[in-house]
Design an enzyme around this catalytic site. Sequence first.
Site, PDB file in Angstrom:
ATOM      1  N   ASP A  71      -3.281 -17.969  -0.161  1.00  0.00           N
ATOM      2  CA  ASP A  71      -4.335 -18.619  -0.947  1.00  0.00           C
ATOM      3  C   ASP A  71      -5.018 -19.703  -0.123  1.00  0.00           C
ATOM      4  O   ASP A  71      -6.256 -19.824  -0.100  1.00  0.00           O
ATOM      5  CB  ASP A  71      -3.789 -19.165  -2.281  1.00  0.00           C
ATOM      6  CG  ASP A  71      -2.512 -19.975  -2.127  1.00  0.00           C
ATOM      7  OD1 ASP A  71      -1.910 -19.998  -1.033  1.00  0.00           O
ATOM      8  OD2 ASP A  71      -2.103 -20.616  -3.123  1.00  0.00           O
ATOM      9  N   LYS A  85       3.066 -15.309   1.711  1.00  0.00           N
ATOM     10  CA  LYS A  85       3.208 -15.985   0.419  1.00  0.00           C
ATOM     11  C   LYS A  85       4.706 -16.273   0.275  1.00  0.00           C
ATOM     12  O   LYS A  85       5.367 -15.848  -0.684  1.00  0.00           O
ATOM     13  CB  LYS A  85       2.660 -15.092  -0.709  1.00  0.00           C
ATOM     14  CG  LYS A  85       2.526 -15.775  -2.047  1.00  0.00           C
ATOM     15  CD  LYS A  85       1.388 -16.802  -2.116  1.00  0.00           C
ATOM     16  CE  LYS A  85       1.434 -17.543  -3.448  1.00  0.00           C
ATOM     17  NZ  LYS A  85       0.408 -18.610  -3.543  1.00  0.00           N
ATOM     18  N   ASP A 114     -12.200  -8.948   4.597  1.00  0.00           N
ATOM     19  CA  ASP A 114     -13.511  -8.917   3.939  1.00  0.00           C
ATOM     20  C   ASP A 114     -14.119 -10.316   3.884  1.00  0.00           C
ATOM     21  O   ASP A 114     -15.319 -10.497   4.073  1.00  0.00           O
ATOM     22  CB  ASP A 114     -13.404  -8.355   2.509  1.00  0.00           C
ATOM     23  CG  ASP A 114     -13.756  -6.870   2.454  1.00  0.00           C
ATOM     24  OD1 ASP A 114     -13.587  -6.171   3.483  1.00  0.00           O
ATOM     25  OD2 ASP A 114     -14.209  -6.398   1.386  1.00  0.00           O
ATOM     26  N   TYR A 148       0.825  -1.213   0.000  1.00  0.00           N
ATOM     27  CA  TYR A 148       0.000   0.000   0.000  1.00  0.00           C
ATOM     28  C   TYR A 148       0.861   1.267   0.000  1.00  0.00           C
ATOM     29  O   TYR A 148       0.437   2.315  -0.473  1.00  0.00           O
ATOM     30  CB  TYR A 148      -0.901   0.032   1.243  1.00  0.00           C
ATOM     31  CG  TYR A 148      -2.260  -0.586   1.057  1.00  0.00           C
ATOM     32  CD1 TYR A 148      -2.393  -1.868   0.553  1.00  0.00           C
ATOM     33  CD2 TYR A 148      -3.415   0.108   1.400  1.00  0.00           C
ATOM     34  CE1 TYR A 148      -3.635  -2.439   0.401  1.00  0.00           C
ATOM     35  CE2 TYR A 148      -4.663  -0.454   1.255  1.00  0.00           C
ATOM     36  CZ  TYR A 148      -4.777  -1.726   0.752  1.00  0.00           C
ATOM     37  OH  TYR A 148      -6.011  -2.285   0.605  1.00  0.00           O
ATOM     38  N   ASP A 179      -6.311  -6.866   4.065  1.00  0.00           N
ATOM     39  CA  ASP A 179      -7.461  -6.195   3.464  1.00  0.00           C
ATOM     40  C   ASP A 179      -8.404  -7.240   2.878  1.00  0.00           C
ATOM     41  O   ASP A 179      -9.616  -7.223   3.111  1.00  0.00           O
ATOM     42  CB  ASP A 179      -6.968  -5.245   2.357  1.00  0.00           C
ATOM     43  CG  ASP A 179      -8.114  -4.546   1.643  1.00  0.00           C
ATOM     44  OD1 ASP A 179      -9.040  -4.079   2.329  1.00  0.00           O
ATOM     45  OD2 ASP A 179      -8.079  -4.491   0.398  1.00  0.00           O
TER      46      ASP A 179
HETATM   47  C1  IPM Z   1     -10.331  -1.161   4.206  1.00  0.00           C
HETATM   48  C2  IPM Z   1     -10.645  -0.504   2.897  1.00  0.00           C
HETATM   49  C3  IPM Z   1      -9.515   0.447   2.566  1.00  0.00           C
HETATM   50  C4  IPM Z   1      -8.260  -0.366   2.390  1.00  0.00           C
HETATM   51  C5  IPM Z   1      -9.761   1.351   1.352  1.00  0.00           C
HETATM   52  C6  IPM Z   1     -11.070   2.108   1.476  1.00  0.00           C
HETATM   53  C7  IPM Z   1      -8.610   2.284   1.130  1.00  0.00           C
HETATM   54  O1  IPM Z   1     -10.831  -1.464   1.910  1.00  0.00           O
HETATM   55  O2  IPM Z   1     -10.182  -0.434   5.207  1.00  0.00           O
HETATM   56  O3  IPM Z   1     -10.277  -2.391   4.246  1.00  0.00           O
HETATM   57  O4  IPM Z   1      -7.995  -0.900   1.311  1.00  0.00           O
HETATM   58  O5  IPM Z   1      -7.506  -0.487   3.361  1.00  0.00           O
HETATM   59 MG    MG Z   2     -10.921  -3.453   2.629  1.00  0.00          MG
END
Ligand code: IPM
Ligand code: MG
Length: 366
Positions: free
Chosen positions: A224, A192, A252, A141, A248
Amino acid sequence: MTRRILILPGDGIGPEIMQHAIRVLEVARDRQGFDVELEHALVGGAAIDAHGTPLPESTLELAKAADAILLGAVGGPKWDALPTANRPERGLLGLRSGLELFANLRPAILFPQLASASSLKPELVAGLDILILRELTGGIYFGEPRGIDRDAAGHRRGFNTYVYTEPEIRRIARLGFELAGARNKRLCSVDKANVLEVTALWREIVEDEGRQFPDIELSHMYVDNAGMQLVRAPKQFDVIVTGNMFGDILSDVAAMLTGSLGMLPSAALDANSKGMYEPVHGSAPDIAGQNLANPLATLMSIAMMFRYTFGEAKLADDLEAAVSDVLDSGLRTRDIAPADGAGVQLVGTDGMTDAVIAAFSRRLSA
Ligand code: IPM
Ligand code: MG
């Protein structure tokens, strides 16, 4: 001691949730003597509209001066056409790096009352309680060089740099061991290492750091496989520690296991436990301003703030228990209600917050 909390409502459903979430802090102040001073500032799209930048210098200064920050959500279609460097998300990334909030705690906890909301079978997720610890200020990032240029043949070429230094790996690994120590004593480091040198180093350092935590069971997993295991048998995990981008993605995935993004809080901490707290969900522009948004992720982010920045474990426990009480009573915002609405009572952002405040007040005086 007066605690200074900076409120950053952001965009979309952020402001309406924040307007209600603040009431919970006021209850803690009025009922429990949790002395707090709130300041407000703009970030994300709202800041672009007012100041032409997603992270005005004044917002960053207030954030630096505050003890903790509560953030709503940033982004929306209005700002989608902007180049990467000027988007609302930059406000978030700028706060993370500007405040050195390197440790991102993303719990994925399934309230038993919501087991049927998960996309996995209830028996796979019932009782799920995992913590993803994501490194937040390094990795791909932020690595340099980055950009889009042209190669020798004139073709456009995009590139980013995946880099971690040994101290960066050590401090997040150490925190992973400490957090696992306060839970079920299992830490899984995700990398990885079979392909990327940077994560081969990651694995080596985590392994080395682990020698100081002999009571923690350390395992390693390729990213993975970790993604696959999270949807196959998520309860095998206790704490997962990983880099910025893998964290990240995996957070999710873990979030969806719980059925609703509307339920998940998060904390981003610096080395002194100063933190920025925010719901995992986004700004949901499609439902903004309609009193439909689920405030629970933000309310539980406040609970994390009580616990991690202010050391107020009792306030944190009571607030989390209050959320559970309200779910027990059958109240649901639309996102966590069964499609047929059977057996639940639909409420809006305001009604849900009212109910949590009532339950929280009961818990405080119990
Ligand atoms: C998160 C979001 C952020 C990230 C974005 C909005 C920049 O997806 O906080 O997980 O990628 O870190
Ligand atoms: Mg995110």
